[in-house]
Design an enzyme around this catalytic site. Structure first.
Site, PDB file in Angstrom:
ATOM      1  N   GLU A  49       0.849  -1.199   0.000  1.00 18.38           N
ATOM      2  CA  GLU A  49       0.000   0.000   0.000  1.00 18.38           C
ATOM      3  C   GLU A  49       0.888   1.253   0.000  1.00 18.38           C
ATOM      4  OE1 GLU A  49      -2.259   0.701   3.621  1.00 18.38           O
ATOM      5  OE2 GLU A  49      -3.685   1.986   2.577  1.00 18.38           O
ATOM      6  N   LYS A 119      -9.566   2.310  -2.582  1.00 16.08           N
ATOM      7  CA  LYS A 119      -9.866   1.826  -1.226  1.00 16.08           C
ATOM      8  C   LYS A 119     -11.289   2.223  -0.834  1.00 16.08           C
ATOM      9  CE  LYS A 119      -7.442   1.889   3.258  1.00 16.08           C
ATOM     10  NZ  LYS A 119      -6.196   2.419   3.872  1.00 16.08           N
ATOM     11  N   CYS A 164      -5.735  -2.568   2.328  1.00 11.26           N
ATOM     12  CA  CYS A 164      -5.492  -2.585   3.773  1.00 11.26           C
ATOM     13  C   CYS A 164      -6.761  -2.649   4.634  1.00 11.26           C
ATOM     14  CB  CYS A 164      -4.599  -1.405   4.162  1.00 11.26           C
ATOM     15  SG  CYS A 164      -3.775  -1.697   5.750  1.00 11.26           S
TER      16      CYS A 164
HETATM   17  O1  LIG Z   1      -7.257  -1.549   9.994  1.00  9.54           O
HETATM   18  C1  LIG Z   1      -6.176  -1.358  10.536  1.00  9.54           C
HETATM   19  O2  LIG Z   1      -6.002  -1.542  11.739  1.00  9.54           O
HETATM   20  C2  LIG Z   1      -4.989  -0.887   9.763  1.00  9.54           C
HETATM   21  C3  LIG Z   1      -5.396  -0.295   8.464  1.00  9.54           C
HETATM   22  C4  LIG Z   1      -4.324   0.444   7.784  1.00  9.54           C
HETATM   23  O3  LIG Z   1      -3.211   0.541   8.228  1.00  9.54           O
HETATM   24  C5  LIG Z   1      -4.638   1.045   6.488  1.00  9.54           C
HETATM   25  O4  LIG Z   1      -5.800   0.995   6.059  1.00  9.54           O
HETATM   26  O5  LIG Z   1      -3.723   1.562   5.861  1.00  9.54           O
END
Ligand SMILES: O=C(O)CCC(=O)C(=O)O
Length: 287
Positions: A49, A119, A164
């Site tokens: 990411e 996203k 993510c």
């Molecule tokens: O959901 C999480 O705890 C981490 C998500 C995260 O780091 C992101 O979405 O970039």
């Protein structure tokens, strides 16, 4: 109908993210090139990411660029064509109509743009945990959320892409399963707080719920910024077993996705067909 591949070899590139965008992109793509040349049967490479932008809201707009014609996209397209592989280009900050999205781009072996996943679930938490340091973060001030799911096929096997925080939403993974997805890939940047608590369990849950591979490809640890990435890119098979896990540093892994495991799991534990859709339902409201 063409035969489905049993095994697809995948390059997982857990890479550091620096402040010099061009240098970061050149380094990351150089490591993918080396791995692909050493493993000519690899069909797909996956990046982390925000792989060309330090992960922090203050950086997102500054590092953003257009998709699919910006400089990072051009470099991804050229590399896919040179190596004749598919690439899931982690994610980059996409600028479109003055809005910024956290977008994963997908490239085919002729360098063609296959699609993008913006996203869907923007990340925002305020966690306080003794010993883990806690995590306060929000993408909502800078980013716009996407609305669409994104799938593509390699040799008859269907891959789905999330970014993510999307992994926390079991509904999204189920919708991908309903679309026939056999491997969910989440470029990620879990930090040192939630990473050790949740990353593996989330992957195992999504994998077993849906009888599919679940992979995260994460940024390598850089202990200096405020947001410290956990690393530990990981591939979990449909049975919930971890078949590959990186450490915290820069690392390139070669992983065989043996899709016969998907076929076996779905035959031997047919929960998808046992759902009581007479009692409940999940609907994808396609835009
Ligand atoms: O959901 C999480 O705890 C981490 C998500 C995260 O780091 C992101 O979405 O970039």
């Amino acid at each position: 109908m063409s035969r489905k591949a049993n095994v697809i070899k995948v390059i997982i590139a857990q890479m550091p993210v620096g402040h010099n965008k061009e240098a970061t992109v050149a380094h990351t793509l150089g490591e993918v090139r080396k791995a692909a040349k050493a493993n000519p049967t690899a069909k797909l490479a996956i990046l982390p990411e925000s792989f060309n932008c330090p992960y922090g809201p203050e950086h997102f707009r500054k590092y953003s660029e257009s998709v699919p014609n910006g400089p990072t996209c051009k470099a991804l397209s050229n590399l896919a064509k040179e190596l004749k592989i598919y690439i899931i280009g982690g994610s980059i900050m996409e600028l479109d109509d003055n809005k910024v999205y956290n977008t994963s781009t997908i490239w085919g072996p002729s360098g063609e743009f296959i699609g993008r996943h913006r996203k869907i679930h923007l990340f925002a938490v305020d966690i306080r945990k003794e010993n883990l340091g806690g995590c306060t973060f929000s993408e909502f001030t800078e980013l716009t959320a996407g609305k669409d799911i994104t799938t593509f096929e390699i040799e008859g096997r269907k891959f789905g892409v999330g970014v993510c925080h999307d992994i926390r939403f079991d509904e999204l993974a189920k919708i991908y399963r309903m679309e026939g997805t056999e491997a969910m890939i989440y470029p990620a940047a879990f930090c040192v707080c939630q990473g050790p608590m949740h990353l593996k369990m989330l992957q195992q849950a999504r994998a077993i719920d849906n009888g599919m591979f679940v992979g995260t490809v994460c940024c390598a640890r850089d202990p200096t910024p405020e947001y410290v990435a956990w690393g530990h890119s990981m591939i979990v098979d449909p049975w919930g077993q971890t078949i590959a896990e990186a450490g915290e540093k820069e690392e390139v892994m070669m992983v065989d996705f043996d899709f016969t495991k998907v076929d076996e799991f779905r035959k031997q534990i047919p929960i998808f067909n046992q759902r009581r859709t007479d009692l409940y339902s999940l609907v994808y409201k396609k835009n």
